[in-house]
Design an enzyme around this catalytic site. Structure first.
Site, mmCIF file in Angstrom:
data_model
loop_
_atom_site.group_PDB
_atom_site.id
_atom_site.type_symbol
_atom_site.label_atom_id
_atom_site.label_comp_id
_atom_site.label_asym_id
_atom_site.label_seq_id
_atom_site.Cartn_x
_atom_site.Cartn_y
_atom_site.Cartn_z
ATOM 1 N N LYS A 113 6.998 0.434 -10.642
ATOM 2 C CA LYS A 113 8.263 0.537 -11.378
ATOM 3 C C LYS A 113 8.403 -0.629 -12.359
ATOM 4 O O LYS A 113 7.830 -1.712 -12.129
ATOM 5 C CB LYS A 113 9.449 0.621 -10.422
ATOM 6 C CG LYS A 113 9.729 -0.643 -9.687
ATOM 7 C CD LYS A 113 11.099 -0.659 -9.041
ATOM 8 C CE LYS A 113 11.275 -2.055 -8.508
ATOM 9 N NZ LYS A 113 12.450 -2.551 -8.069
ATOM 10 N N LYS A 150 11.797 -6.797 -13.368
ATOM 11 C CA LYS A 150 12.064 -8.103 -13.980
ATOM 12 C C LYS A 150 11.037 -9.123 -13.543
ATOM 13 O O LYS A 150 10.778 -10.091 -14.239
ATOM 14 C CB LYS A 150 13.424 -8.635 -13.475
ATOM 15 C CG LYS A 150 14.639 -7.945 -13.991
ATOM 16 C CD LYS A 150 15.882 -8.584 -13.334
ATOM 17 C CE LYS A 150 16.844 -7.520 -12.881
ATOM 18 N NZ LYS A 150 17.854 -7.956 -11.942
ATOM 19 N N LYS A 207 8.396 -7.470 -1.483
ATOM 20 C CA LYS A 207 8.606 -8.830 -1.995
ATOM 21 C C LYS A 207 7.919 -9.885 -1.145
ATOM 22 O O LYS A 207 7.572 -10.953 -1.633
ATOM 23 C CB LYS A 207 10.109 -9.132 -2.106
ATOM 24 C CG LYS A 207 10.754 -8.381 -3.260
ATOM 25 C CD LYS A 207 12.136 -8.885 -3.564
ATOM 26 C CE LYS A 207 12.674 -8.201 -4.818
ATOM 27 N NZ LYS A 207 14.099 -8.435 -5.029
HETATM 28 P P1 TYM Z 1 18.513 -5.315 -9.422
HETATM 29 O O1 TYM Z 1 19.200 -6.493 -10.006
HETATM 30 O O2 TYM Z 1 17.097 -5.433 -9.048
HETATM 31 O O3 TYM Z 1 18.632 -4.090 -10.419
HETATM 32 C C1 TYM Z 1 19.868 -3.705 -10.983
HETATM 33 C C2 TYM Z 1 19.952 -2.203 -11.045
HETATM 34 O O4 TYM Z 1 18.866 -1.669 -11.826
HETATM 35 C C3 TYM Z 1 18.206 -0.641 -11.085
HETATM 36 N N1 TYM Z 1 16.772 -0.657 -11.444
HETATM 37 C C4 TYM Z 1 16.108 0.386 -11.963
HETATM 38 N N2 TYM Z 1 16.512 1.631 -12.277
HETATM 39 C C5 TYM Z 1 15.576 2.453 -12.816
HETATM 40 N N3 TYM Z 1 14.284 2.093 -13.033
HETATM 41 C C6 TYM Z 1 13.840 0.850 -12.732
HETATM 42 N N4 TYM Z 1 12.582 0.499 -12.963
HETATM 43 C C7 TYM Z 1 14.773 -0.061 -12.165
HETATM 44 N N5 TYM Z 1 14.685 -1.356 -11.767
HETATM 45 C C8 TYM Z 1 15.918 -1.697 -11.323
HETATM 46 C C9 TYM Z 1 18.425 -1.021 -9.633
HETATM 47 O O5 TYM Z 1 18.259 0.089 -8.780
HETATM 48 C C10 TYM Z 1 19.841 -1.522 -9.660
HETATM 49 O O6 TYM Z 1 20.766 -0.452 -9.588
HETATM 50 N N6 TYM Z 1 20.074 -5.219 -4.680
HETATM 51 C C11 TYM Z 1 20.441 -4.896 -6.040
HETATM 52 C C12 TYM Z 1 21.687 -5.594 -6.512
HETATM 53 C C13 TYM Z 1 22.891 -5.419 -5.632
HETATM 54 C C14 TYM Z 1 23.688 -4.257 -5.520
HETATM 55 C C15 TYM Z 1 24.731 -4.590 -4.623
HETATM 56 C C16 TYM Z 1 23.615 -2.982 -6.101
HETATM 57 C C17 TYM Z 1 23.413 -6.367 -4.815
HETATM 58 N N7 TYM Z 1 24.526 -5.864 -4.235
HETATM 59 C C18 TYM Z 1 25.707 -3.664 -4.269
HETATM 60 C C19 TYM Z 1 24.611 -2.074 -5.740
HETATM 61 C C20 TYM Z 1 25.631 -2.403 -4.859
HETATM 62 C C21 TYM Z 1 19.305 -5.304 -6.956
HETATM 63 O O7 TYM Z 1 18.507 -6.139 -6.639
HETATM 64 O O8 TYM Z 1 19.362 -4.748 -8.193
#
Ligand code: TYM
Length: 345
Positions: A207, A210, A126
């Site tokens: 990957k 968003k 990032k």
């Molecule tokens: P975030 O908001 O980027 O994504 C949410 C969830 O989607 C999964 N994900 C994917 N899975 C498969 N293929 C993809 N291309 C893909 N892109 C995203 C992410 O792995 C995630 O599970 N840091 C985290 C949010 C968070 C969190 C937490 C998660 C904050 N606190 C505590 C678990 C526990 C994040 O940015 O996810």
């Protein structure tokens, strides 16, 4: 007594294991988020004590429009429910509604080291090419550790990109426990064997994300069927015309086959056999239909929730329950570290 994997024995009391996961309201959710995380959330709500949070404090580590952020936060919670979560069974809440998250994050920032945070690959990705990044983006994984550790979480269902952050969470829990006495449970990540890393439709070496500038790189959960068909039609494919799973030689078609397999419930072999000799065109148009049909009830439920306004009530109750648990943990943390709690919040 025979215990299921969702239970644990504490003295003569059987308690349900805890699940925690979070999703940022930083853009429209795509099928990677759905297959890697939110589509799986409901699977745990019967046997586990579940906490699912819309992590808006994480979202502000990069610039956000305040009006948009507030809207997306509610929309993301509505998608949790539309994807199958039952608020009577799982606690759904907004991270910034619960002050314990930022409070524990600070304490854990004083346990985490600069060196280990600098090794986080998501931070490096990032920050790459940016003239300036916020300190919040750097300490982002510590806030995530706080989210998880506040609830004595056993299991964290996430996509593969979050594995390193959950490993850091485990390290911080162990370090804190060693330094101050056992306080936190050490959680396990739960990453699906298939669908943990869905790739971009326009560049299968990246990957699905968003934040990709090209909206055609992702299928959004709320995309209408025509849009889903258009994006899959435009998706890059590999040379040849055979529908075979070979992530090395055919990364694009392998990614589409994974999506097909997960949305249809068919194995990769069944998908391959069904399209033998038919070429990419037929495969892509069937894939679009399967995905659109599977997401149709999610879209419908989402519209109904957004027009009824019931999400606000769900989030208020969720925040109260989350705070009840996390504030007790916070009191314990302050006690152990030597911080004062003169106000009984
Ligand atoms: P975030 O908001 O980027 O994504 C949410 C969830 O989607 C999964 N994900 C994917 N899975 C498969 N293929 C993809 N291309 C893909 N892109 C995203 C992410 O792995 C995630 O599970 N840091 C985290 C949010 C968070 C969190 C937490 C998660 C904050 N606190 C505590 C678990 C526990 C994040 O940015 O996810």
């Amino acid at each position: 007594m025979v215990l299921s994997s969702a239970q644990t024995e504490l003295g003569d009391k059987t308690i349900r294991k805890r699940v925690f996961s979070g999703v940022q309201p930083s853009g429209s959710l795509h099928i990677g988020n759905y297959l890697g995380a939110i589509g799986r959330f409901a699977l745990f709500q019967e046997g586990y004590d579940c906490f699912y949070s819309v992590v808006d404090l994480h979202a502000i580590t990069v610039p956000q429009d305040p009006v948009e952020l507030r809207k997306r936060t509610v929309a993301t919670a509505a998608l949790f429910v539309a994807a199958g979560l039952d608020p009577a069974k799982a606690c759904i809440f907004v991270q910034s509604d619960n002050p314990s998250h930022s409070e524990l994050a600070w304490v854990l920032q004083c346990v985490a080291t600069f060196g280990e945070l600098g090794r986080m690959t998501q931070f490096k990705d990032k920050a790459r090419g940016k003239k300036s990044v916020t300190a919040g983006l750097f300490t982002y994984p510590v806030l995530m550790a706080a989210d998880i550790l506040l609830y004595d979480t056993d299991v964290v269902p996430v996509g593969e990109d979050q594995k390193q952050h959950v490993e850091l969470t485990r390290d911080l829990a162990e370090r804190f426990n060693k330094r101050f006495g056992v306080t936190f449970k050490v959680p396990e990540p739960l990453i699906p064997t298939q669908g943990g890393r869905i790739m971009s439709l326009t560049n299968p070496s990246r990957k699905m994300s968003k934040s990709d500038e090209d909206p055609d790189s992702r299928i959004e959960v709320l995309d209408p069927p025509e849009e889903i068909a258009r994006k899959f039609k435009k998706a890059v494919t590999d040379s040849g015309r055979e529908v075979v799973y070979d992530p090395e030689k055919k990364p694009a078609i392998s990614n589409l086959m994974t999506i097909y397999s997960l949305f249809s419930g068919k194995s990769l072999e069944e998908v391959r056999d069904a399209y033998e000799g038919k070429g990419y065109g037929v495969f892509k148009s069937d894939l679009a239909e399967i995905v659109a049909e599977k997401l149709r009830p999610v879209r419908e439920k989402y519209s109904q929730l957004m027009s009824s306004g019931e999400i606000e009530d769900i989030l208020k109750k969720g925040a109260e329950r989350a705070y009840e648990i996390s504030s007790a943990k916070m009191r314990e943390v302050k006690e152990k570290v030597g911080l004062c709690s003169r106000l009984r919040l």
